[in-house]
Design an enzyme around this catalytic site. Structure first.
Site: not given
Lengths: 294, 195
Positions: A235-236, A153, A81, A24, A165, A214
């Site tokens: 992402g973050s 996030g 997005k 990102d 999983r 995550g």
């Protein structure tokens, strides 16, 4: 004679991203850092998920100026997005020449019932999934790539692990079933029968499935690869860390060499602080982005 | 004899190439570290992102190792792999491996929405091969020792120079292993000539 937007071309684009990291970014400078570090693509956003979470309100498609700035800055593919079900945001991104669209629960859904008919587009789409029912419905709608939803996030890998999983266990179950059991399974999963049949015949999902939501450290990325992800979205995690350049390189290398633990130890040394992160129990149920669609 | 062919496994469509190699009776393996090149008769540089593969080649020591490997053994590059093989890349001062006398243009057909598939004639391979072009490059110019194997709308999209073979498209995505058979034969000939 030449055909654009075929399944092979749309799914193939995602095949080319395998083993890689999609990062990102919110401007040209970050995009260049990502490309230099070895990202296989960048996701152009106005804000990273952690900031979207903090800002609250309605999160929409990024300002086309930001996306254009990123597209002009790098030669690797650029993703962007759109809101779930927002056909026009998707068409706008396609018209701009974005390489892949993420119909994403990170943004506030535009339609609380229907996703976009992705088969109608030339540009390929990636969608999030928590289980095989969601995965198969998105493929049925024309998604050419999947990713776990995780919990965006948060810098907490637990939800992405749970989703990957579960999907993989459900895929194994389909492969082990006899064909005459598939229709009942399709009914129970709420999944299109023909997608399940394709999974059984191929012995795998018909599209690649990346980890997302995550991933905060090189070891997180390697964990997801080891659990069978085809690649990783971060992402973050990168630009919320103390030293983004070093962090980005370390995540790229850990993803490629996910079974080389000495290397991952070396990469993880002195990286500086990772993003702070959130415990799932501290998250109000109404703030869970993964529950925004099924 | 069964030849051993590695697929550079740092990033990209690695498993598809391994399946194609298996289909034509070669022994395929994934290469992530320099020492894995030692036992191999040939190498495939797969489709993926050339910038990513280059960064990872540098950091793993594979960049120099592949250059040494190329001194006597065959290499086949598809899409990003073709870019890695080229001696010249348009708009870029320094090439990557610089092994084939070709000048290439990256993302030459446009962005992903312009990606396409089309039937191709490939000299010595097939006259009805499906070329899958994904953000593909093409060859702007080829040196005198380069044999052009295929063109699409006058653009060079497949070529061979001695033991080096390159395609701008993705034979690994079609389930049609005839291009891989061509490469395996090339590897077999090279292996037979080695003492």
């Amino acid at each position: 004679m030449a055909k654009v937007g075929t399944d092979r071309v749309k799914r193939g684009m995602a095949e080319m991203q395998k083993g890689g990291v999609i990062m990102d970014v919110v401007n040209a400078e970050q995009a260049k850092i990502a490309e230099e570090a070895g990202a296989v693509a960048v996701m152009a956003l106005e804000r990273v998920p952690a900031d979207i979470r903090a800002a609250g309100g309605v999160a929409r498609m990024a300002d086309p100026r930001v996306i254009e700035e990123v597209m002009n800055a790098v030669s690797i593919p650029v993703m962007a997005k759109c809101r779930i079900g927002h056909i026009v945001e998707a068409r706008v991104l396609e018209a701009m020449g974005v390489d892949y669209i993420d119909e994403s629960e990170v943004l506030t859904p535009a339609d609380d019932r229907y996703h976009i008919d992705k088969k109608a587009f030339t540009v390929p789409f990636v969608c999030g999934c928590r289980n095989l029912g969601e995965a198969a419905r998105r493929i049925g709608e024309g998604a050419s790539m999947l990713r776990t939803k995780g919990e965006p996030g948060t810098g907490n890998i637990v939800e992405a692990v749970r989703h990957l999983r579960l999907v993989n266990a459900q895929v194994r179950k389909i492969i082990g079933m006899s064909e005459d059991e598939l229709m009942t399974e399709a009914k129970e999963l709420g999944a299109p029968y023909d997608v399940l049949l394709e999974i059984k015949k191929r012995g795998r999902l018909p599209v690649v499935n990346f980890a997302a939501g995550g991933v905060a450290t090189p070891a997180d990325a390697a964990l997801m690869m080891q659990l069978g992800a085809d690649g990783v979205f971060v992402g973050s995690g990168i630009f919320k860390s103390e030293n983004p350049e070093k962090y980005a390189k370390a995540i790229v290398e850990a993803t490629a060499h996910y079974e080389d633990y000495e290397l991952i130890a070396h990469l993880s040394k002195g990286l500086g602080e990772a993003m702070r992160g959130l415990d799932m129990a501290a998250l109000d149920p109404s703030d869970r982005m993964q529950d925004r669609s099924e | 004899m069964t030849v051993k062919i590695g697929v550079l496994g740092l990033q990209g469509a690695v498993s598809e190439h391994l399946q194609a190699l298996e289909a034509v009776g070669a022994e395929g393996s994934t290469v992530k570290r320099p020492e894995q090149l030692a036992e191999l008769d040939g190498l495939i540089l797969p489709g993926g992102e050339s910038t990513t593969m280059r960064r990872l080649m540098d950091r793993s020591g594979l960049f120099e190792a592949i250059k040494a490997f190329a001194e006597e053994k065959p290499i086949f590059g598809t899409c990003a792999g073709l870019i890695l093989l080229a001696k010249k890349i348009e708009g870029q001062a320094v090439p990557h491996l610089g092994l084939m006398d070709i000048n290439v243009r990256r993302n030459a057909f446009g962005r992903q929405v312009q990606s396409f598939e089309t039937p191709l004639e490939i000299k010595g391979v097939a006259d009805d091969f499906v070329g899958v072009f994904i953000r593909a490059p093409y060859i702007l110019e080829a040196g005198p020792n380069v044999e052009v194997l295929s063109k699409y709308e006058d653009k060079i999209v497949a070529a061979r120079e001695g033991r080096f073979l390159a395609a701008a498209f993705h034979p690994e995505l079609t389930g049609d292993a005839r291009f891989h058979r061509y490469f395996v034969e090339l590897v077999e000939e090279a292996a037979a000539r080695r003492p």
